[in-house]
Scaffold this motif. Structure first.
Motif, PDB file in Angstrom:
ATOM      1  N   ALA A  68      57.455  -9.060  21.903  1.00 23.25           N
ATOM      2  CA  ALA A  68      57.602 -10.455  21.545  1.00 23.25           C
ATOM      3  C   ALA A  68      58.643 -10.998  21.828  1.00 23.25           C
ATOM      4  CB  ALA A  68      56.798 -11.091  20.331  1.00 23.25           C
ATOM      5  N   THR A  69      59.179 -11.804  22.279  1.00 20.35           N
ATOM      6  CA  THR A  69      60.276 -13.044  22.546  1.00 20.35           C
ATOM      7  C   THR A  69      60.430 -13.887  22.289  1.00 20.35           C
ATOM      8  OG1 THR A  69      59.765 -14.266  24.023  1.00 20.35           O
ATOM      9  CG2 THR A  69      60.195 -11.876  25.063  1.00 20.35           C
ATOM     10  N   SER A  70      59.144 -14.836  21.389  1.00 21.40           N
ATOM     11  CA  SER A  70      60.158 -15.708  19.942  1.00 21.40           C
ATOM     12  C   SER A  70      60.183 -14.960  18.973  1.00 21.40           C
ATOM     13  CB  SER A  70      58.850 -16.539  20.049  1.00 21.40           C
ATOM     14  OG  SER A  70      57.270 -16.033  19.579  1.00 21.40           O
ATOM     15  N   GLU A  71      60.530 -15.911  18.287  1.00 19.72           N
ATOM     16  CA  GLU A  71      60.846 -15.991  16.479  1.00 19.72           C
ATOM     17  C   GLU A  71      59.731 -15.624  16.135  1.00 19.72           C
ATOM     18  OE1 GLU A  71      64.175 -16.406  13.370  1.00 19.72           O
ATOM     19  OE2 GLU A  71      64.282 -17.116  15.166  1.00 19.72           O
ATOM     20  N   THR A  72      59.466 -14.834  14.696  1.00 15.90           N
ATOM     21  CA  THR A  72      58.224 -15.216  13.967  1.00 15.90           C
ATOM     22  C   THR A  72      58.592 -16.066  12.923  1.00 15.90           C
ATOM     23  OG1 THR A  72      57.332 -13.174  15.201  1.00 15.90           O
ATOM     24  CG2 THR A  72      56.652 -14.609  12.515  1.00 15.90           C
ATOM     25  N   ALA A  73      57.912 -17.076  12.693  1.00 13.05           N
ATOM     26  CA  ALA A  73      58.336 -17.912  11.939  1.00 13.05           C
ATOM     27  C   ALA A  73      58.321 -17.473  10.142  1.00 13.05           C
ATOM     28  CB  ALA A  73      57.221 -18.531  11.653  1.00 13.05           C
ATOM     29  N   ALA A  74      58.670 -17.604   9.197  1.00 17.43           N
ATOM     30  CA  ALA A  74      58.211 -17.021   7.910  1.00 17.43           C
ATOM     31  C   ALA A  74      56.704 -17.762   7.520  1.00 17.43           C
ATOM     32  CB  ALA A  74      58.949 -17.591   6.837  1.00 17.43           C
ATOM     33  N   ALA A  75      56.815 -16.221   6.577  1.00 17.91           N
ATOM     34  CA  ALA A  75      55.217 -16.448   6.038  1.00 17.91           C
ATOM     35  C   ALA A  75      54.966 -18.053   5.191  1.00 17.91           C
ATOM     36  CB  ALA A  75      54.689 -15.952   5.162  1.00 17.91           C
ATOM     37  N   ASP A  76      53.649 -18.502   5.928  1.00 19.84           N
ATOM     38  CA  ASP A  76      52.812 -20.230   5.516  1.00 19.84           C
ATOM     39  C   ASP A  76      52.229 -19.397   3.763  1.00 19.84           C
ATOM     40  OD1 ASP A  76      52.445 -20.956   8.291  1.00 19.84           O
ATOM     41  OD2 ASP A  76      53.976 -21.153   7.371  1.00 19.84           O
ATOM     42  N   SER A  77      52.453 -20.339   3.199  1.00 21.94           N
ATOM     43  CA  SER A  77      51.692 -20.042   1.531  1.00 21.94           C
ATOM     44  C   SER A  77      50.616 -20.527   2.048  1.00 21.94           C
ATOM     45  CB  SER A  77      52.235 -21.876   1.109  1.00 21.94           C
ATOM     46  OG  SER A  77      51.193 -22.590   1.396  1.00 21.94           O
ATOM     47  N   ASP A  78      49.440 -20.896   3.294  1.00 21.75           N
ATOM     48  CA  ASP A  78      47.780 -20.804   2.397  1.00 21.75           C
ATOM     49  C   ASP A  78      47.560 -18.991   3.804  1.00 21.75           C
ATOM     50  OD1 ASP A  78      49.569 -21.461   5.494  1.00 21.75           O
ATOM     51  OD2 ASP A  78      48.033 -22.663   5.637  1.00 21.75           O
ATOM     52  N   VAL A  79      48.298 -18.674   4.063  1.00 26.20           N
ATOM     53  CA  VAL A  79      47.918 -17.200   4.609  1.00 26.20           C
ATOM     54  C   VAL A  79      47.119 -16.072   3.626  1.00 26.20           C
ATOM     55  CG1 VAL A  79      48.627 -15.283   5.869  1.00 26.20           C
ATOM     56  CG2 VAL A  79      49.824 -17.443   6.187  1.00 26.20           C
ATOM     57  N   LYS A  80      45.751 -16.081   4.236  1.00 27.23           N
ATOM     58  CA  LYS A  80      45.146 -15.131   3.280  1.00 27.23           C
ATOM     59  C   LYS A  80      45.703 -13.692   3.247  1.00 27.23           C
ATOM     60  CE  LYS A  80      40.942 -13.484   2.685  1.00 27.23           C
ATOM     61  NZ  LYS A  80      39.196 -12.810   3.678  1.00 27.23           N
ATOM     62  N   VAL A  81      46.014 -13.198   2.106  1.00 27.74           N
ATOM     63  CA  VAL A  81      46.508 -11.966   1.252  1.00 27.74           C
ATOM     64  C   VAL A  81      45.393 -10.804   1.933  1.00 27.74           C
ATOM     65  CG1 VAL A  81      46.909 -10.383  -0.023  1.00 27.74           C
ATOM     66  CG2 VAL A  81      47.371 -13.138  -0.335  1.00 27.74           C
ATOM     67  N   PRO A  82      46.138  -9.814   3.106  1.00 24.09           N
ATOM     68  CA  PRO A  82      44.785  -8.476   3.428  1.00 24.09           C
ATOM     69  C   PRO A  82      44.826  -7.988   2.570  1.00 24.09           C
ATOM     70  CG  PRO A  82      46.915  -9.046   4.825  1.00 24.09           C
ATOM     71  CD  PRO A  82      47.048  -9.786   3.791  1.00 24.09           C
ATOM     72  N   GLU A  83      43.369  -7.808   2.913  1.00 27.55           N
ATOM     73  CA  GLU A  83      42.980  -7.206   1.528  1.00 27.55           C
ATOM     74  C   GLU A  83      43.288  -5.527   1.261  1.00 27.55           C
ATOM     75  OE1 GLU A  83      37.926  -5.411  -0.514  1.00 27.55           O
ATOM     76  OE2 GLU A  83      38.182  -7.432   1.470  1.00 27.55           O
ATOM     77  N   ALA A  84      43.066  -4.856   0.053  1.00 23.30           N
ATOM     78  CA  ALA A  84      43.626  -3.537   0.208  1.00 23.30           C
ATOM     79  C   ALA A  84      42.692  -2.779   0.296  1.00 23.30           C
ATOM     80  CB  ALA A  84      44.494  -3.286  -1.274  1.00 23.30           C
ATOM     81  N   SER A  85      42.392  -1.486   1.240  1.00 24.76           N
ATOM     82  CA  SER A  85      41.627  -0.162   1.907  1.00 24.76           C
ATOM     83  C   SER A  85      41.780   0.630   0.690  1.00 24.76           C
ATOM     84  CB  SER A  85      41.722  -0.144   3.328  1.00 24.76           C
ATOM     85  OG  SER A  85      42.900   0.441   2.805  1.00 24.76           O
ATOM     86  N   GLY A  86      42.767   0.618  -0.853  1.00 25.43           N
ATOM     87  CA  GLY A  86      42.368   1.635  -1.544  1.00 25.43           C
ATOM     88  C   GLY A  86      43.898   1.851  -2.259  1.00 25.43           C
ATOM     89  N   LYS A  87      43.968   2.197  -3.430  1.00 26.96           N
ATOM     90  CA  LYS A  87      45.244   2.579  -4.219  1.00 26.96           C
ATOM     91  C   LYS A  87      45.133   3.953  -4.790  1.00 26.96           C
ATOM     92  CE  LYS A  87      47.487   0.311  -8.094  1.00 26.96           C
ATOM     93  NZ  LYS A  87      48.595  -0.635  -7.561  1.00 26.96           N
ATOM     94  N   VAL A  88      46.828   4.593  -4.570  1.00 27.98           N
ATOM     95  CA  VAL A  88      47.266   5.485  -5.091  1.00 27.98           C
ATOM     96  C   VAL A  88      48.069   5.416  -6.383  1.00 27.98           C
ATOM     97  CG1 VAL A  88      46.818   6.142  -2.401  1.00 27.98           C
ATOM     98  CG2 VAL A  88      49.070   5.328  -3.519  1.00 27.98           C
TER      99      VAL A  88
END
Length: 256
Positions: free
Chosen positions: A56-76
């Protein structure tokens, strides 16, 4: 071995190629171990993976506050995750940062390269350089070429040189991972890191280093359930796949 066509680049995270034993790795690296000055035309089979997506050549913007947090698939268990590795972890950032990101990656994995080219720069600037998080990249080679690249990164020198070598290997992945002249291409990159041809050959002939890298891969699989790359553990929570800058930022903020 045939280089996959561009139509395969949308394949999901590459599943673990089982049976990557030390003996198999050594067999796959014969061409590297026998490398000589006139081996630029020597054949090493092309990596069995998807063709690299265009960076990708365009700079990615910083995370927005309304982005849904991905669900973890496990924990160690974090204490277990952070102990017992065959080689010392290389920590990027403040070792005392409150959020620890452990990434299992393969150097021939295009999704890992996507993460390091598209997400890592933003995360480094916002969280790692500010002392909020640290990143540890652990070796999870899918094939002999990835193993060779990880070995060369370890042979490059101190932690900073290993990190820089990993960056260059990801950046130049198309040149060596899918080349019929992988030996020559990896030697070019190694020379940029200050290695001589003799040091290059000695590194790739280091059976103990090979063994230790494979042990890291096997421990990731057997003890932490890693079966695809990239896989991340953020303060012990498991996330599989190349997370976007917004997704990774949301995950980090969850643990701050």
């Amino acid at each position: 071995m045939r280089v996959p066509s561009a139509s395969n680049h949308a394949v999901p995270n590459r599943k673990l190629r089982r049976g990557l034993t030390v003996s198999a790795a050594l067999a796959g690296l014969i061409a590297f171990g026998a490398w000589s000055a006139d081996a630029a035309a020597g054949e090493v089979g092309a990596a069995d993976g998807p063709v690299l997506l265009a960076q990708a050549t365009s700079e990615t913007a910083a995370a927005d506050s309304d982005v849904k947090v991905p669900e973890a698939s496990g924990k160690v268990d974090v204490e277990k995750l952070m102990s017992g590795e065959a080689l010392p972890d290389v920590v990027i950032g403040d070792k005392n940062a409150p959020v620890t990101i452990v990434e299992y990656a393969s150097m021939t994995c295009s999704h890992c390269r996507d993460f390091h080219s598209e997400t890592y720069p933003t995360i480094k600037k916002e969280f790692i350089d500010t002392g909020k998080a640290k990143l540890i990249l652990r070796e999870f080679p899918f094939d002999p070429r990835a193993l060779a690249a990880f070995m060369l990164a370890r042979c490059a020198g101190d932690d900073a040189k290993r990190t820089a070598m990993v960056d260059v290997l990801f950046d130049q992945q198309p040149q060596w991972a899918y080349s019929n002249q992988a030996s020559a291409e990896l030697l070019k990159i190694s020379r940029l890191a200050g290695m001589t041809e003799e040091q290059f050959k000695a590194c790739l002939s280091d059976k103990e280093l090979q063994k230790k890298i494979v042990e890291i891969q096997q421990r990731g699989e057997n003890e932490f359930g890693v079966n695809a790359t990239p896989t991340f553990f953020v303060n012990g929570d498991k996330y599989a796949g190349a997370l976007s800058p917004e997704q990774m930022a949301a995950v980090i903020k969850k643990h701050m």
